[in-house]
Design an enzyme around this catalytic site. Structure first.
Site, PDB file in Angstrom:
ATOM      1  CE  LYS A   1      -1.774   1.870   3.936  1.00 24.92           C
ATOM      2  NZ  LYS A   1      -1.675   3.330   4.068  1.00 24.92           N
ATOM      3  CG  ASN A   2       2.125   2.914   3.519  1.00 27.92           C
ATOM      4  OD1 ASN A   2       0.993   3.294   3.220  1.00 27.92           O
ATOM      5  ND2 ASN A   2       2.464   2.631   4.769  1.00 27.92           N
TER       6      ASN A   2
ATOM      7  CB  CYS B   1      -4.743   7.395  10.562  1.00 23.57           C
ATOM      8  SG  CYS B   1      -5.439   6.028   9.660  1.00 23.57           S
TER       9      CYS B   1
ATOM     10  NE  ARG C   1      -0.221  11.195   9.874  1.00 22.65           N
ATOM     11  CZ  ARG C   1      -0.663  10.162   9.141  1.00 22.65           C
ATOM     12  NH1 ARG C   1      -1.904   9.755   9.268  1.00 22.65           N
ATOM     13  NH2 ARG C   1       0.133   9.556   8.290  1.00 22.65           N
TER      14      ARG C   1
ATOM     15  CG  ASP D   1       2.427   1.776   9.649  1.00 21.36           C
ATOM     16  OD1 ASP D   1       2.119   2.731  10.397  1.00 21.36           O
ATOM     17  OD2 ASP D   1       2.815   1.937   8.473  1.00 21.36           O
TER      18      ASP D   1
ATOM     19  NE  ARG E   1      -6.844   4.450   4.844  1.00 23.42           N
ATOM     20  CZ  ARG E   1      -6.028   4.427   5.879  1.00 23.42           C
ATOM     21  NH1 ARG E   1      -6.487   4.634   7.083  1.00 23.42           N
ATOM     22  NH2 ARG E   1      -4.739   4.245   5.727  1.00 23.42           N
TER      23      ARG E   1
HETATM   24  C1  EPZ Z   1       4.070   7.003   6.485  1.00 27.72           C
HETATM   25  O1  EPZ Z   1       3.397   8.156   6.969  1.00 27.72           O
HETATM   26  C2  EPZ Z   1       3.025   5.910   6.364  1.00 27.72           C
HETATM   27  N1  EPZ Z   1       1.980   6.371   5.448  1.00 27.72           N
HETATM   28  C3  EPZ Z   1       2.435   5.587   7.727  1.00 27.72           C
HETATM   29  O2  EPZ Z   1       1.633   4.425   7.557  1.00 27.72           O
HETATM   30  C4  EPZ Z   1       3.554   5.236   8.720  1.00 27.72           C
HETATM   31  O3  EPZ Z   1       3.003   5.129  10.016  1.00 27.72           O
HETATM   32  C5  EPZ Z   1       4.631   6.315   8.718  1.00 27.72           C
HETATM   33  O4  EPZ Z   1       5.105   6.585   7.375  1.00 27.72           O
HETATM   34  C6  EPZ Z   1       5.844   5.942   9.557  1.00 27.72           C
HETATM   35  O5  EPZ Z   1       6.394   4.745   9.081  1.00 27.72           O
HETATM   36  C7  EPZ Z   1       2.190   6.305   4.140  1.00 27.72           C
HETATM   37  O6  EPZ Z   1       3.231   5.869   3.665  1.00 27.72           O
HETATM   38  C8  EPZ Z   1       1.065   6.769   3.263  1.00 27.72           C
HETATM   39  P1  EPZ Z   1       6.452  10.163   8.450  1.00 27.72           P
HETATM   40  P2  EPZ Z   1       4.117   9.577   6.928  1.00 27.72           P
HETATM   41  O7  EPZ Z   1       6.523  11.410   7.654  1.00 27.72           O
HETATM   42  O8  EPZ Z   1       4.998   9.617   5.723  1.00 27.72           O
HETATM   43  C9  EPZ Z   1       7.206  13.426  11.909  1.00 27.72           C
HETATM   44  C10 EPZ Z   1      -0.315   3.100   7.633  1.00 27.72           C
HETATM   45  O9  EPZ Z   1      -0.944   2.630   8.603  1.00 27.72           O
HETATM   46  N2  EPZ Z   1       7.229  14.391  10.788  1.00 27.72           N
HETATM   47  O10 EPZ Z   1       7.499   9.130   8.262  1.00 27.72           O
HETATM   48  O11 EPZ Z   1       3.070  10.601   7.041  1.00 27.72           O
HETATM   49  C11 EPZ Z   1       5.795  12.863  12.122  1.00 27.72           C
HETATM   50  O12 EPZ Z   1       5.032  13.711  12.944  1.00 27.72           O
HETATM   51  C12 EPZ Z   1       0.194   4.524   7.672  1.00 27.72           C
HETATM   52  O13 EPZ Z   1      -0.098   2.469   6.588  1.00 27.72           O
HETATM   53  C13 EPZ Z   1       7.556  15.699  11.035  1.00 27.72           C
HETATM   54  O14 EPZ Z   1       7.817  16.112  12.169  1.00 27.72           O
HETATM   55  O15 EPZ Z   1       5.004   9.503   8.228  1.00 27.72           O
HETATM   56  C14 EPZ Z   1       6.111  11.521  12.748  1.00 27.72           C
HETATM   57  O16 EPZ Z   1       6.335  11.708  14.117  1.00 27.72           O
HETATM   58  C15 EPZ Z   1      -0.300   5.261   8.841  1.00 27.72           C
HETATM   59  N3  EPZ Z   1       7.588  16.587   9.979  1.00 27.72           N
HETATM   60  C16 EPZ Z   1       7.428  11.102  12.090  1.00 27.72           C
HETATM   61  O17 EPZ Z   1       7.991  12.302  11.551  1.00 27.72           O
HETATM   62  C17 EPZ Z   1       7.311  16.182   8.699  1.00 27.72           C
HETATM   63  O18 EPZ Z   1       7.365  17.012   7.790  1.00 27.72           O
HETATM   64  C18 EPZ Z   1       7.297  10.091  10.946  1.00 27.72           C
HETATM   65  O19 EPZ Z   1       6.350  10.563   9.984  1.00 27.72           O
HETATM   66  C19 EPZ Z   1       6.981  14.832   8.458  1.00 27.72           C
HETATM   67  C20 EPZ Z   1       6.945  13.959   9.532  1.00 27.72           C
END
Ligand code: EPZ
Length: 428
Positions: free
Chosen positions: A22-23, A117, A122, A305, A397
């Protein structure tokens, strides 16, 4: 509202085949915007997130054909708008990839703020920092981000946090930028490598994906081609944890065992038996598991996840386990639902302490997000008696054919459909 009715307490046996990731696919589909020509994308999972992102691309003018159940043909050659500012975009987290893809294609983009979610805050500040470093000016108005550059120019970007979304988004924007972009402190998840491989197979020049330094030399043109999405390691991990928690003997097919090492290691620590083959993995368990400590981390650490499924696994372990969530601020919102099964869990900040109980009892519970939804299904399979799980729109989803796959493993699980409800209105 649709619900799953599950009669728990039956072991899982047999084999299950894992779908495309998915991702990865929710990034590869928008990445097709950068390609001049037809992209054939294989191993696409049939999940609602894919329907939503393909609908968004179609609205932008992409020609999309379903060649067979798992193969899409996408032609974005004639997409001539850089504005993706509608309610579908706002509901889906991965729609933030439209920013990088449209910016890379047109040097401008207007994209609604992404939803998704609820795990607490975020932010997307690192995505924006990367786009700015490439020369984009960014404004925010009426719930939309507006990004504009005369010409994107390669840059040296050091991310403050490890972010999957920011790493992919900056790759998308940089792929046709002038000169060299270097991303430091990049995320290393398998889906990052897959998006880079997709872009490289279309003519991009990206090196280092899968390490924390990614180098992207801008190219003028991406041609069409055929690409097959990697297997979903989170779906694979879901079935591994279910097999260990519910008990039984399950072969999980079409996986890359290397992607699953952090999960195999934890399962072995709890006493389950894990056997690796070239492209499958077998999980066997028939006894009460040992408690353990888990901390979620960016890849190759234990994936956030799978945290809700790991907590569920430990609800019946023979002692106290501790699970620390270090990626998201607030990813324990499902714990109240898990307590309905009789789980004994205390949450203090970002750590859940789980006192193993001898068994879970069937109950009514709801999915509060995608992975928490899978955890509710797992708890119901582990529990004695009947359970009903609602809010299936979250599960749909991201999990292809969940009930069919579990039924084939011997689970007693049925979906009761309420035809008046609308199962298709939320995505991430
Ligand atoms: C991806 O989300 C995945 N979603 C999420 O999976 C997954 O939980 C996450 O990566 C972490 O592995 C998709 O790929 C569509 P991040 P993403 O940016 O990219 C902080 C699922 O269940 N951060 O890696 O949105 C953020 O707050 C979903 O399949 C910032 O501070 O996650 C978090 O604490 C849910 N500033 C950490 O980094 C930013 O600009 C990781 O977030 C971006 C992120």
């Amino acid at each position: 509202m649709d619900k799953l009715v599950i009669n728990g307490g039956k072991s899982l046996n047999g084999s299950v085949t894992i779908s495309g990731a998915k991702n990865a696919v929710v990034a590869i589909i928008p990445a097709a915007l950068l390609v001049d020509g037809k992209c054939i994308i294989e191993n696409v999972p049939t999940i609602d997130d894919v329907s939503v992102i393909t609908d968004i691309l179609s609205q932008l003018g992409a020609k999309i054909k379903l060649i067979n159940k798992t193969t899409l043909e996408i032609d974005c050659t004639h997409v001539d708008t850089y504005c993706a500012d509608n309610s579908m975009v706002r509901k889906m987290r991965a729609s933030y990839y439209l920013m990088g893809a449209l910016l890379g294609k047109f040097n401008k983009a207007v994209v609604s703020m992404p939803g998704g979610c609820d795990f607490g805050s975020r932010p997307i500040d690192q995505h924006l920092k990367g786009f700015k470093a490439l020369g984009a000016e960014i404004t925010q108005e009426n719930g939309n981000y507006s990004l504009r550059a005369d010409q994107l120019v390669g840059s040296h970007i050091f991310f403050d946090v490890v972010s999957v979304g920011a790493t992919i988004n900056v790759m998308l924007a940089a792929v046709k930028a002038q000169g060299l972009t270097i991303i430091e402190n990049a995320a290393k998840e398998p889906h990052i490598v897959d998006v880079a491989n997709f872009l490289n197979s279309m003519g991009a020049n990206i090196k280092g994906a899968g390490t924390d330094v990614i180098k992207i030399k801008g190219v003028d043109f991406l041609r069409g081609g055929t690409y097959s999405v990697i297997p979903d390691y989170i779906e694979a991990g879901t079935y591994m944890l279910m097999a260990a928690g519910v008990g039984g003997d399950v072969i999980i097919k079409n996986v890359i065992p290397k992607h699953l090492e952090s999960i195999s290691a934890k399962l072995i620590e709890t006493g389950a038996n894990v056997v690796e083959y070239d492209d499958s993995i077998r999980v066997i368990n028939s006894s009460r598991l040992q408690p353990c400590r888990i901390k979620t981390l960016p890849y190759p650490g234990f994936p956030t996840d799978l945290q809700p499924l790991a907590v569920t696994l430990l609800t019946t372990a023979s002692g106290t386990s501790y699970v620390n969530e270090s990626v998201w601020d607030n990813r324990f919102q499902y714990i109240d639902e898990l307590r309905r099964f009789g789980a004994n869990i205390n949450v203090d900040g970002n750590t859940a302490s789980i006192e193993g109980v001898s068994r879970l009892e069937g109950c009514q519970a709801k999915a509060v997000d995608l992975r928490a939804g899978a955890a509710m299904v797992m708890a119901a399979l582990m529990a004695q008696g009947q359970s009903e799980i609602t809010n299936l729109k979250y599960i749909d989803r991201g999990y292809e054919d969940l009930e069919e796959k579990l039924t084939n493993l011997g689970a007693d699980i049925k979906r009761i459909c309420d035809f008046e409800g609308s199962p298709l209105n939320i995505a991430n």
